[in-house]
Scaffold this motif. Structure first.
Motif, short mmCIF file in Angstrom:
data_model
loop_
_atom_site.label_atom_id
_atom_site.label_comp_id
_atom_site.label_asym_id
_atom_site.label_seq_id
_atom_site.Cartn_x
_atom_site.Cartn_y
_atom_site.Cartn_z
N ASN A 38 0.83 -1.19 0.00
CA ASN A 38 0.00 0.00 0.00
C ASN A 38 0.88 1.26 0.00
N ASN A 39 0.39 2.33 -0.61
CA ASN A 39 1.14 3.58 -0.65
C ASN A 39 1.21 4.27 0.71
N TRP A 40 0.27 3.96 1.58
CA TRP A 40 0.21 4.61 2.90
C TRP A 40 1.02 3.86 3.95
N HIS A 41 1.82 2.92 3.53
CA HIS A 41 2.57 2.06 4.44
C HIS A 41 3.41 2.87 5.44
N TYR A 42 4.20 3.80 4.94
CA TYR A 42 5.11 4.55 5.81
C TYR A 42 4.36 5.49 6.76
N LEU A 43 3.29 6.08 6.30
CA LEU A 43 2.50 6.96 7.16
C LEU A 43 1.88 6.17 8.31
N VAL A 44 1.31 5.01 8.01
CA VAL A 44 0.71 4.18 9.05
C VAL A 44 1.79 3.67 10.00
N LEU A 45 2.97 3.36 9.49
CA LEU A 45 4.07 2.91 10.33
C LEU A 45 4.50 4.00 11.30
#
Length: 75
Positions: A38-45
């Motif tokens: 997913n593109n939001w991986h780093y934000l959620v991390l």
């Protein structure tokens, strides 16, 4: 040796605030690690790490406040 009940209640409130974050943070962190495509991986991390750090901070602050209330450590 009297206990400062207002300060003790404040410490318990900090601990109760940390309790849901102790479960939410690792869940969000795990979700981020499972959805790497997913593109939001780093934000959620980052959000998961921030929740975990906030949980630890609130737990330590609550315990410190409670020990100050129990042992009459006035500042």
């Amino acid at each position: 040796m009297a206990t400062n009940k207002e300060l003790l209640a404040k410490g318990v409130k900090y601990l109760f605030g940390a309790l849901p974050l102790m479960f939410l943070g690792p869940s969000v962190f795990y979700n981020a690690l499972m959805n790497k495509q997913n593109n939001w991986h780093y934000l959620v991390l980052v959000i998961g790490c921030a929740i975990c750090i906030t949980s630890v901070f609130l737990a330590f602050k609550g315990l410190k406040t409670m020990t100050d209330a129990l042992f009459n450590d006035t500042k």
